[in-house]
Design a protein around this motif. Structure first.
Motif, PDB file in Angstrom:
ATOM      1  N   GLU A  26      -7.003  -1.156  -1.200  1.00 25.73           N
ATOM      2  CA  GLU A  26      -7.522  -0.130  -2.101  1.00 25.73           C
ATOM      3  C   GLU A  26      -8.874   0.352  -1.587  1.00 25.73           C
ATOM      4  OE1 GLU A  26      -7.444  -0.722  -6.295  1.00 25.73           O
ATOM      5  OE2 GLU A  26      -5.725  -2.080  -6.174  1.00 25.73           O
ATOM      6  N   GLY A  27      -9.060   1.650  -1.590  1.00 22.83           N
ATOM      7  CA  GLY A  27     -10.293   2.215  -1.054  1.00 22.83           C
ATOM      8  C   GLY A  27     -10.217   2.530   0.419  1.00 22.83           C
ATOM      9  N   GLY A  28      -9.115   2.130   1.068  1.00 23.81           N
ATOM     10  CA  GLY A  28      -8.929   2.397   2.486  1.00 23.81           C
ATOM     11  C   GLY A  28      -8.305   3.758   2.728  1.00 23.81           C
ATOM     12  N   PRO A  29      -8.090   4.114   3.994  1.00 23.28           N
ATOM     13  CA  PRO A  29      -7.593   5.459   4.341  1.00 23.28           C
ATOM     14  C   PRO A  29      -6.269   5.840   3.682  1.00 23.28           C
ATOM     15  CG  PRO A  29      -8.360   4.311   6.303  1.00 23.28           C
ATOM     16  CD  PRO A  29      -8.384   3.310   5.198  1.00 23.28           C
ATOM     17  N   LEU A  30      -5.305   4.920   3.657  1.00 24.83           N
ATOM     18  CA  LEU A  30      -3.996   5.250   3.087  1.00 24.83           C
ATOM     19  C   LEU A  30      -4.119   5.536   1.595  1.00 24.83           C
ATOM     20  CD1 LEU A  30      -0.980   5.572   3.555  1.00 24.83           C
ATOM     21  CD2 LEU A  30      -0.709   3.122   3.145  1.00 24.83           C
ATOM     22  N   TYR A  31      -4.826   4.675   0.890  1.00 17.11           N
ATOM     23  CA  TYR A  31      -5.014   4.879  -0.545  1.00 17.11           C
ATOM     24  C   TYR A  31      -5.763   6.183  -0.820  1.00 17.11           C
ATOM     25  CZ  TYR A  31      -3.386   0.246  -2.047  1.00 17.11           C
ATOM     26  OH  TYR A  31      -2.615  -0.856  -2.339  1.00 17.11           O
ATOM     27  N   LYS A  32      -6.825   6.424  -0.069  1.00 11.94           N
ATOM     28  CA  LYS A  32      -7.631   7.621  -0.289  1.00 11.94           C
ATOM     29  C   LYS A  32      -6.811   8.891  -0.066  1.00 11.94           C
ATOM     30  CE  LYS A  32     -12.268   5.812   0.718  1.00 11.94           C
ATOM     31  NZ  LYS A  32     -13.421   5.847   1.656  1.00 11.94           N
ATOM     32  N   ARG A  33      -6.041   8.921   0.999  1.00 13.97           N
ATOM     33  CA  ARG A  33      -5.246  10.112   1.304  1.00 13.97           C
ATOM     34  C   ARG A  33      -4.245  10.412   0.191  1.00 13.97           C
ATOM     35  NH1 ARG A  33      -4.453  13.142   5.607  1.00 13.97           N
ATOM     36  NH2 ARG A  33      -5.783  12.858   7.415  1.00 13.97           N
ATOM     37  N   LEU A  34      -3.552   9.370  -0.259  1.00 15.64           N
ATOM     38  CA  LEU A  34      -2.535   9.586  -1.277  1.00 15.64           C
ATOM     39  C   LEU A  34      -3.154   9.932  -2.625  1.00 15.64           C
ATOM     40  CD1 LEU A  34       0.073   6.869  -0.289  1.00 15.64           C
ATOM     41  CD2 LEU A  34       0.266   9.342  -0.064  1.00 15.64           C
ATOM     42  N   GLU A  35      -4.264   9.311  -2.946  1.00 14.97           N
ATOM     43  CA  GLU A  35      -4.941   9.648  -4.202  1.00 14.97           C
ATOM     44  C   GLU A  35      -5.418  11.093  -4.196  1.00 14.97           C
ATOM     45  OE1 GLU A  35      -7.953   6.687  -4.422  1.00 14.97           O
ATOM     46  OE2 GLU A  35      -6.558   5.084  -5.020  1.00 14.97           O
ATOM     47  N   ALA A  36      -5.936  11.550  -3.057  1.00 14.25           N
ATOM     48  CA  ALA A  36      -6.389  12.939  -2.938  1.00 14.25           C
ATOM     49  C   ALA A  36      -5.229  13.917  -3.065  1.00 14.25           C
ATOM     50  CB  ALA A  36      -7.104  13.153  -1.612  1.00 14.25           C
ATOM     51  N   ALA A  37      -4.031  13.454  -2.736  1.00 10.32           N
ATOM     52  CA  ALA A  37      -2.836  14.304  -2.814  1.00 10.32           C
ATOM     53  C   ALA A  37      -2.125  14.174  -4.159  1.00 10.32           C
ATOM     54  CB  ALA A  37      -1.877  13.952  -1.682  1.00 10.32           C
ATOM     55  N   GLY A  38      -2.744  13.467  -5.109  1.00 15.02           N
ATOM     56  CA  GLY A  38      -2.156  13.332  -6.435  1.00 15.02           C
ATOM     57  C   GLY A  38      -1.126  12.236  -6.556  1.00 15.02           C
ATOM     58  N   ALA A  39      -1.259  11.197  -5.738  1.00 12.54           N
ATOM     59  CA  ALA A  39      -0.296  10.096  -5.754  1.00 12.54           C
ATOM     60  C   ALA A  39      -1.016   8.760  -5.907  1.00 12.54           C
ATOM     61  CB  ALA A  39       0.539  10.095  -4.472  1.00 12.54           C
ATOM     62  N   SER A  40      -0.252   7.735  -6.172  1.00  9.17           N
ATOM     63  CA  SER A  40      -0.793   6.374  -6.265  1.00  9.17           C
ATOM     64  C   SER A  40       0.140   5.431  -5.521  1.00  9.17           C
ATOM     65  CB  SER A  40      -0.907   5.936  -7.722  1.00  9.17           C
ATOM     66  OG  SER A  40       0.370   5.908  -8.346  1.00  9.17           O
ATOM     67  N   ILE A  41      -0.397   4.299  -5.095  1.00  6.19           N
ATOM     68  CA  ILE A  41       0.386   3.332  -4.325  1.00  6.19           C
ATOM     69  C   ILE A  41       0.805   2.157  -5.202  1.00  6.19           C
ATOM     70  CG2 ILE A  41       0.248   1.594  -2.489  1.00  6.19           C
ATOM     71  CD1 ILE A  41      -1.348   3.542  -0.837  1.00  6.19           C
ATOM     72  N   GLU A  42       2.072   1.784  -5.101  1.00 11.07           N
ATOM     73  CA  GLU A  42       2.587   0.569  -5.728  1.00 11.07           C
ATOM     74  C   GLU A  42       3.247  -0.259  -4.626  1.00 11.07           C
ATOM     75  OE1 GLU A  42       5.277   1.573  -8.853  1.00 11.07           O
ATOM     76  OE2 GLU A  42       3.805   2.817  -9.930  1.00 11.07           O
ATOM     77  N   LYS A  43       2.821  -1.507  -4.466  1.00 13.79           N
ATOM     78  CA  LYS A  43       3.363  -2.364  -3.422  1.00 13.79           C
ATOM     79  C   LYS A  43       4.331  -3.397  -4.004  1.00 13.79           C
ATOM     80  CE  LYS A  43      -0.325  -2.147   0.046  1.00 13.79           C
ATOM     81  NZ  LYS A  43      -1.275  -2.942   0.852  1.00 13.79           N
ATOM     82  N   THR A  44       5.454  -3.572  -3.300  1.00 11.45           N
ATOM     83  CA  THR A  44       6.435  -4.597  -3.648  1.00 11.45           C
ATOM     84  C   THR A  44       6.703  -5.425  -2.398  1.00 11.45           C
ATOM     85  OG1 THR A  44       7.494  -3.176  -5.293  1.00 11.45           O
ATOM     86  CG2 THR A  44       8.778  -5.032  -4.466  1.00 11.45           C
ATOM     87  N   GLY A  45       6.762  -6.723  -2.538  1.00 11.30           N
ATOM     88  CA  GLY A  45       7.025  -7.563  -1.357  1.00 11.30           C
ATOM     89  C   GLY A  45       6.410  -8.928  -1.532  1.00 11.30           C
ATOM     90  N   GLY A  46       6.368  -9.695  -0.394  1.00 12.95           N
ATOM     91  CA  GLY A  46       6.879  -9.245   0.871  1.00 12.95           C
ATOM     92  C   GLY A  46       8.267  -9.747   1.185  1.00 12.95           C
ATOM     93  N   PHE A  47       9.029  -8.838   1.710  1.00 13.87           N
ATOM     94  CA  PHE A  47      10.384  -9.123   2.144  1.00 13.87           C
ATOM     95  C   PHE A  47      10.347  -9.878   3.468  1.00 13.87           C
ATOM     96  CE2 PHE A  47      10.591  -5.248  -0.434  1.00 13.87           C
ATOM     97  CZ  PHE A  47      11.578  -5.601  -1.355  1.00 13.87           C
TER      98      PHE A  47
END
Length: 328
Positions: free
Chosen positions: A54-75
């Motif tokens: 959280e707070g990293g590049p992937l989270y920031k990009r998706l939040e700026a695009a109106g999305a949120s991350i949900e993680k499931t795992g690990g497989f």
């Protein structure tokens, strides 16, 4: 009467403006509440998808695009992750091109490959303990080798057999999922284990094994691939592109602070520092779009798997890929 009407008009106007302001605030809150969830299927791996914070590049990009991350795992492997994807429980996950090809047999899987990394040549191959007497592909004759059916392990074994001039009938193939293959290998129930990633690291560091046949030795073309559920790709292509860009940024960030990355792996997987460090060798490559050259190479992998009987039917790789650069 005219003054009263004017007064009433001003009151109504103020009330209306106040209501519009509140409506605007409510609209902003609702926009935040309705962020599109991007559900990531996390594998037991040292990959940016798993290690993103959280707070990293992937989270920031998706939040700026109106999305949120949900993680499931690990497989433990890609196969169960694809089952979750096909069931609609996750949107994006990771694995090997060989596992993806196996999942596409029969046409029941609903996913598209949208980016890749080069295959891990240092943590992928066939491991054995010194007492097994295996130094190269030709030494596999008469040995018991654990593999996961239809995925990386079986592909690596058949590539090694081809390199050593051996037929599958000259070895004993033991089909086990990686969670069961590890204990079987450690206890000596099998002579060798065709494996990858975190499982290879554990075998080398904790089980006293050696990588006797590396992926590079047998010219493996088993790239790491990222897949997206077709329904999600159709509805949110721009978010898939943001994931691609975010993963590249994550990879650069993780490469720049190895000690922190090692700690992340330890925290997520519960492994020792040496096992975590072993996994990092070859795990943080840049992410590439998929072009025709890559598709043709993967089609060759699919044809090899069909020829060797690893998969029962031919697979058309081309129709299950997308050039992520077109999703902007």
């Amino acid at each position: 009467m005219r003054k009263i009407s004017l007064h009433l008009l001003l009151v109504i106007l103020l009330v209306t403006l106040s209501a519009c302001g509140k409506a605007g605030q409510a609209k902003q809150v609702n926009a935040q509440d309705e962020a599109v969830p991007v559900r990531l299927g996390i594998l037991r791996s040292a990959q940016p998808l798993s290690l993103s914070e959280e707070g990293g590049p992937l989270y920031k990009r998706l939040e700026a695009a109106g999305a949120s991350i949900e993680k499931t795992g690990g497989f433990a492997a890609m196969s169960p992750a694809i089952e979750a994807l096909n069931a609609g429980s996750i949107d994006i996950t990771i694995g090997s091109i060989t596992a993806a090809i196996s999942a596409l047999v029969g046409g029941s899987s609903e996913f598209t490959i949208f980016t890749k990394q080069p295959g891990d040549q240092d943590n992928q191959g066939i491991v054995a303990k010194p007492e097994a007497g295996i130094k190269g592909p030709s030494d596999l004759r008469g040995k018991k080798i654990a593999v996961n059916r239809g995925g990386t392990g079986e592909y690596l074994l058949y590539k090694a057999l081809e390199k050593g001039g051996l037929d599958a009938s000259e070895v004993e193939i033991v089909y086990l999922p990686p969670t069961e293959a590890g204990p079987a290998f450690e206890s000596g129930q099998v002579d060798a284990w065709a494996t990858w990633g975190s499982f290879t690291a554990v075998a080398l560091v904790d089980f006293g094994a050696e990588l006797v046949i590396s992926a590079g030795d047998i010219e493996s073309e088993n790239d790491t691939v990222y897949i997206v559920r077709n329904g999600f790709l159709k509805e949110h292509p721009e978010l898939v592109h943001e994931v691609f860009e975010g993963l590249n940024e994550e990879s650069a960030l993780l490469s720049g602070d190895v000690d922190h990355t090692v700690q992340l792996i330890q925290d997520i997987q519960g492994v020792s520092e040496p096992v975590a460090r072993q996994q990092l060798e070859g795990s943080l490559y840049p992410f590439d779009p998929i072009d025709d050259t890559v598709r043709q190479r993967w089609q060759g992998v699919a044809d090899f798997m069909f020829e060797k009987g690893i998969i029962p039917n031919e697979v058309d790789v081309l129709s299950n890929t997308v050039d992520v650069r077109t999703l902007k």
